[in-house]
Design an enzyme around this catalytic site. Structure first.
Site, PDB file in Angstrom:
ATOM      1  N   ASP A 145      57.254  99.168  90.629  1.00  0.00           N
ATOM      2  CA  ASP A 145      58.591  99.102  90.039  1.00  0.00           C
ATOM      3  C   ASP A 145      58.559  98.232  88.793  1.00  0.00           C
ATOM      4  O   ASP A 145      57.729  97.334  88.656  1.00  0.00           O
ATOM      5  CB  ASP A 145      59.584  98.514  91.041  1.00  0.00           C
ATOM      6  CG  ASP A 145      59.805  99.418  92.244  1.00  0.00           C
ATOM      7  OD1 ASP A 145      59.672 100.644  92.085  1.00  0.00           O
ATOM      8  OD2 ASP A 145      60.097  98.890  93.333  1.00  0.00           O
ATOM      9  N   ARG A 146      59.493  98.481  87.908  1.00  0.00           N
ATOM     10  CA  ARG A 146      59.552  97.755  86.638  1.00  0.00           C
ATOM     11  C   ARG A 146      59.473  96.238  86.838  1.00  0.00           C
ATOM     12  O   ARG A 146      58.759  95.536  86.128  1.00  0.00           O
ATOM     13  CB  ARG A 146      60.844  98.116  85.904  1.00  0.00           C
ATOM     14  CG  ARG A 146      60.999  97.410  84.567  1.00  0.00           C
ATOM     15  CD  ARG A 146      62.257  97.870  83.849  1.00  0.00           C
ATOM     16  NE  ARG A 146      62.198  97.501  82.436  1.00  0.00           N
ATOM     17  CZ  ARG A 146      62.814  98.155  81.476  1.00  0.00           C
ATOM     18  NH1 ARG A 146      63.540  99.219  81.762  1.00  0.00           N
ATOM     19  NH2 ARG A 146      62.718  97.769  80.224  1.00  0.00           N
TER      20      ARG A 146
END
Length: 315
Positions: free
Chosen positions: A156-157
């Site tokens: 995830d970012r």
């Protein structure tokens, strides 16, 4: 890269790089006039590929009488000393020069990085976005403009830590096809809200995705994907707990959803109940990834240090 063995000790009479570089250098004596690339090929093949040897020059690993040289056709004279800075030290320099992403390991098949929090793996919409994929593509093209990288898995970012990319479509397919069998250790560190009561536990459920594209957990088989997460408490205070998390399965948002399901969402995870943003980022870090090399089948293991902010918040 295969480790390089020194043919002879460092020559104290020659000028050298800074003391830190010198500690990571092995040296060779030139016995007859030659061009630099030809000398390197003769010295290191077949243990190393031609492209790996060229990368020594690109990464400024090669020194002649103490001065860095990158030209393939640089002339060598008998009696000169060739110094090679080892790959780890060279990668540290390359990171500073070419990318914001620390490179943990690189060979002709794979590239392993320590992804910073806040960086997308790959852009979903904007091709100009600054992503790990974009930076690493530029990085490998410095070595050869035809080089490419391929996504194997994603973080995830706002999750930081260890990620692996493939350098060929065949390696990507091999890793993805055998991912569950190849990965022997996949460990995360999480900061969650509240005091976790059990010092260790296993969470088992089935994960499904609703129409709003949000993952939810159910304790029974409802046709979703079976997910198993093991965790161990490392330290905690009245507000937060630091957990070592091992994934038995690797489902989308698995840790985040499982932590929410036990009433201890990940710090900074507003999507899954973690509205506390004390870290100014998601409290999730990919600490360790161990897997079999897709070509040699040799075991590899890579670790990224737990962010200091995680440790400080849970003291």
């Amino acid at each position: 890269m295969i480790p390089i063995r020194s043919n002879q000790p460092n020559n104290p009479n020659q000028p050298t790089p800074n003391p830190t570089d010198k500690q990571h250098m092995t040296t060779y004596q030139v016995e007859q006039d030659a061009e630099l690339l030809a000398f390197l090929l003769e010295t290191f093949q077949p243990q190393q590929s031609r492209s790996a040897i060229k990368r020594m020059l690109t990464h400024k690993q090669v020194y002649i009488d103490g001065a860095p040289v990158t030209q393939h056709n640089h002339p060598l004279k008998k009696g000169q000393t060739i110094g090679i800075i080892n790959q780890k030290r060279a990668k540290q320099k390359t990171v500073l020069r070419q990318t914001n992403i620390p490179v943990l390991y690189e060979d002709d098949a794979i590239l392993v990085i320590d992804k910073p929090a806040g960086m997308l793996t790959i852009a979903a919409d904007d091709p100009k976005a600054d992503t790990a994929y974009k930076q690493l593509t530029e990085y490998v093209k410095v070595q050869d403009r035809n080089n490419r990288i391929y996504i194997v898995h994603r973080l995830d970012r706002d999750t930081s830590g260890v990620m692996v990319f493939a350098k060929t479509p065949e390696v990507k397919e091999a890793l993805q096809t055998n991912w569950q069998q190849s990965v022997t250790d996949r460990q995360y560190t999480a900061v969650v809200i509240g005091q976790v009561a059990k010092p260790q536990d296993t969470i088992t459920s089935w994960l499904s995705q609703n129409k709003a594209m949000q993952i939810y957990s159910t304790p029974y088989d409802n046709g979703g994907k079976h997910a198993v997460t093991h965790y161990k408490l490392i330290q905690q205070n009245k507000q937060y707990s630091l957990l070592e998390v091992d994934l038995e399965t690797g489902r989308k948002n698995q840790i985040r959803v499982h932590m929410q399901s036990i009433g201890h969402p990940v710090v900074g995870d507003s999507k899954y109940g973690g509205k506390d943003n004390a870290l100014k980022r998601l409290g999730l870090h990919a600490t360790t990834l161990a897997f079999a090399h897709p070509v040699t089948q040799q075991p590899l293991s890579f670790t990224s240090k737990v962010p200091k902010a995680f440790l400080n918040l849970t003291k």
